[in-house]
Design a protein around this motif. Structure first.
Motif, mmCIF file in Angstrom:
data_model
loop_
_atom_site.group_PDB
_atom_site.id
_atom_site.type_symbol
_atom_site.label_atom_id
_atom_site.label_comp_id
_atom_site.label_asym_id
_atom_site.label_seq_id
_atom_site.Cartn_x
_atom_site.Cartn_y
_atom_site.Cartn_z
ATOM 1 N N PRO A 1 0.923 -0.480 -0.059
ATOM 2 C CA PRO A 1 -0.281 -0.075 -0.258
ATOM 3 C C PRO A 1 0.883 1.118 0.119
ATOM 4 N N ILE A 2 0.287 2.335 -0.716
ATOM 5 C CA ILE A 2 1.064 3.477 0.032
ATOM 6 C C ILE A 2 0.220 4.475 -0.122
ATOM 7 N N ASN A 3 0.978 5.252 1.466
ATOM 8 C CA ASN A 3 0.344 6.261 2.436
ATOM 9 C C ASN A 3 1.018 8.016 1.101
ATOM 10 N N ILE A 4 -0.444 8.092 1.428
ATOM 11 C CA ILE A 4 -0.430 9.406 0.520
ATOM 12 C C ILE A 4 -0.431 10.681 1.355
ATOM 13 N N VAL A 5 0.048 11.788 2.435
ATOM 14 C CA VAL A 5 -0.598 13.355 2.488
ATOM 15 C C VAL A 5 -0.527 13.835 2.308
ATOM 16 N N PHE A 6 -1.391 15.433 2.404
ATOM 17 C CA PHE A 6 -0.739 16.407 2.107
ATOM 18 C C PHE A 6 -0.967 17.635 2.650
ATOM 19 N N ARG A 7 0.239 18.508 3.033
ATOM 20 C CA ARG A 7 0.172 19.125 4.110
ATOM 21 C C ARG A 7 0.412 20.919 3.562
ATOM 22 N N LYS A 8 0.478 22.016 3.948
ATOM 23 C CA LYS A 8 0.198 22.909 3.665
ATOM 24 C C LYS A 8 1.787 23.415 3.741
ATOM 25 N N LYS A 9 2.131 24.188 2.830
ATOM 26 C CA LYS A 9 3.276 24.926 2.801
ATOM 27 C C LYS A 9 3.425 25.970 3.106
ATOM 28 N N ARG A 10 4.579 26.409 4.486
ATOM 29 C CA ARG A 10 4.625 27.414 5.732
ATOM 30 C C ARG A 10 5.423 28.848 4.911
#
Length: 438
Positions: A429-438
Motif C-alpha cells: 500500500p502507498i500512503n500519500i498525505v498533503f500538508r500546507k506549505k509554510r
C-alpha cells in the motif's frame, strides 16, 4: 501486540459516546435509543505513551431472546473473549438496573480486569447518583462521556493495567526476511496452506515462541533466508468460542497483523470473494501491511486458458482498493505453486522498503499539474509545490500544497498510479498525505 480494551454494557448507557470520548473523534454512531451499535467498532489509542485498541460494542443482554439481540450478543461475546481489559458501562442517570447486575455477574466469571464506568454524571452535583452502584463491588469511575468529565481518570487506570513492553525480548528475535501472517475466514484452507509451506522439501522448521502465551509461530529457512510465519492457530485456540460464533474475528486479525510485515489473504477458489474477505483486505491495507492474495483449492475448479484471467478480473472488481496485490492460484492439497509464495513474499517485502527518488516524485507532481491543472479553490488555483518520501514499510509520502484540504482524490490516485509505474510497489500500500506549505 496492542492490548484490547472492550466497552460493554446494556443498551443506551452511552458506550459509543464513551468510545468517541476516548478515541478523541466522532467515529461511532451515537443516538439516544437502544440498538444503534450492532457491530463492533474499534480504534487505536495512544495515551500517556501506551497503545491499545478500544472496542465499542452493542447493547448486551445476558439472556437474549429475540433473534437480533442474539446476534448482537454474539458480537459482544467475541469482543469480551478477545479483550484484555473490560470497561463495564452503566447509566448514572437511570441508576442501577437488574440487567447491570446480570452483566457484572457474567463478567466476573472471566477473571479479567474490569473497570466500572458510571456514565452520564454530567455535573459534580450528580455524584450522589453513583451510590447505588457501590453494591456491585470494585472501584467506580464516574464519567460524562458527552462532556469529557472523568474520562482521563478512567484512562489512567486503563494504562496502569497495561504492562511495559519488553524491548529486550524484541532485540533477541533473529533477523527475518519477512514476518508473514495467514488470514482468511474459516475453511478456506489457512492451516492447509501453512502445513504445505512447512512441509516443503528444503524447508527447515522450528517452533518459536510468539509474543502471547497461546501463539506458537513457525520459523522457516528457505533458500538461505529465514521467515517467520505467525501462527493464527494459536489465536484460534484462545478464541475458539469466538470462531464458533462468527465467520471472522477482526480483533484476532488485528493482533496477528500487529506483528507481521506481509499478509497472505486466503480465498476459497470455489466460493470466491465475499464480505469477509473484503473486510480483511481493508484491514490489511489500513494497517499498512504487504498483501498477497492466495486463491486456494484451485485443483477443484474446472479450468481453461481463460479461467485465471477471468478470476483476476473478478478479484479486481470485488477488491478494487487492493488492486496492487499480486494473485497466486494454489492448491495446498497438491502443493501446486506453494514454493512460488516465497518469491512473492520477497517481492512484496522489497516493495515495502522501496525508496523513491525525490526527482522522480517531483517530476510526477509536475506532470500531473501540466496535464490536468488542479481546480480553483477559494478563488485560487490549487498548487502542489513538492513532495518527499518520509518513511517505508509502507511507503509514506508527504506532499506540500497551498490548499491540502482541497486536493482531488483523482489527483492522489494519479500520483499513486505513476509511482507504481516507476517502481511497481508490488503488494505494498502507498500512503500519500498533503500538508500546507509554510
Amino acid at each position: 501486540m496492542k492490548p484490547i480494551v472492550a466497552i460493554v454494557g446494556r443498551p443506551n448507557v452511552g458506550k459509543s459516546s464513551l468510545f468517541n470520548a476516548i478515541v478523541g473523534r466522532k467515529k461511532a454512531l451515537v443516538e439516544d435509543f437502544p440498538g444503534v451499535t450492532r457491530d463492533r467498532n474499534y480504534a487505536d489509542v495512544n495515551y500517556e505513551g501506551k497503545e491499545f485498541v478500544i472496542v465499542d460494542t452493542g447493547g448486551f443482554f445476558v439472556h437474549a431472546d429475540e433473534p437480533i439481540l442474539k446476534e448482537i450478543k454474539k458480537q459482544v461475546e467475541i469482543a469480551i473473549d478477545e479483550a484484555d481489559i473490560i470497561i463495564a458501562t452503566f447509566d448514572g442517570k437511570e441508576g442501577l438496573n437488574p440487567l447491570d447486575k446480570e452483566l457484572v455477574s457474567y463478567l466476573r466469571k472471566l477473571e479479567k480486569p474490569i473497570l466500572y464506568a458510571v456514565n452520564k454524571i454530567d455535573h459534580p452535583s450528580h455524584a450522589p447518583k453513583i451510590n447505588d452502584f457501590y453494591s456491585l463491588g470494585g472501584r467506580l469511575y464516574p464519567v460524562s462521556a458527552e462532556h469529557g468529565l472523568g474520562v482521563y481518570d478512567l484512562l489512567d487506570e486503563v494504562v496502569a493495567l497495561i504492562p511495559e513492553s519488553s524491548k529486550s525480548e524484541e532485540r533477541k528475535q533473529p533477523a527475518y526476511q519477512a514476518k508473514v501472517v495467514v488470514l482468511g475466514k474459516p475453511n478456506v484452507g489457512k492451516s492447509s496452506i501453512i502445513n504445505a509451506i512447512l512441509g516443503m522439501e528444503r524447508a527447515i522448521v522450528s517452533e518459536v515462541a510468539g509474543t502471547t502465551i497461546d501463539a506458537i509461530d513457525s520459523e522457516v529457512d528457505y533458500n538461505g533466508k529465514k521467515y517467520l510465519f505467525i501462527d493464527t492457530a494459536g489465536i484460534r485456540r484462545k478464541a475458539k468460542i469466538s470462531l464458533r460464533l462468527e465467520k471472522f474475528s477482526v480483533l484476532s486479525a488485528l493482533r496477528s497483523l500487529e506483528r507481521a510485515d506481509v499478509a497472505l489473504l486466503i480465498v476459497d477458489a470455489e466460493e470466491g470473494v465475499k464480505d469477509q474477505e473484503q473486510k480483511i483486505a481493508q484491514l490489511i491495507k489500513e494497517r499498512g501491511k504487504g498483501l498477497i492474495i492466495v486463491v486456494n483449492k484451485w485443483d477443484k475448479v474446472e479450468k481453461d486458458e481463460k479461467t485465471e484471467s477471468f478470476y483476476i478480473a473478478m478479484l479486481k472488481k470485488t477488491l478494487p482498493f487492493v488492486d496492487f496485490a499480486p494473485v497466486i492460484f494454489t492448491s495446498a492439497k497438491t502443493g501446486k505453486r506453494i514454493k512460488t509464495i516465497f518469491t512473492l513474499i520477497d517481492n512484496v517485502t522489497k516493495s515495502l522498503k522501496t525508496r523513491v527518488s525525490t526527482g522522480i516524485l517531483n517530476r510526477i507532481i509536475s506532470e500531473l499539474q501540466e496535464r490536468n491543472p488542479l481546480p480553483v479553490y477559494k478563488g485560487k488555483r490549487i498548487k502542489i509545490y513538492y513532495g518527499t518520501q518520509q518513511d517505508v514499510s509502507p511507503p509514506f509520502f508527504v506532499l506540500f500544497a497551498n490548499y491540502p484540504e482541497a486536493i482531488p482524490s483523482s489527483s492522489i490516485k494519479y500520483i499513486e498510479n505513476r509511482l507504481r509505474e516507476y517502481y511497481s510497489f508490488t503488494g505494498a500500500p502507498i500512503n500519500i498525505v498533503f500538508r500546507k506549505k509554510r
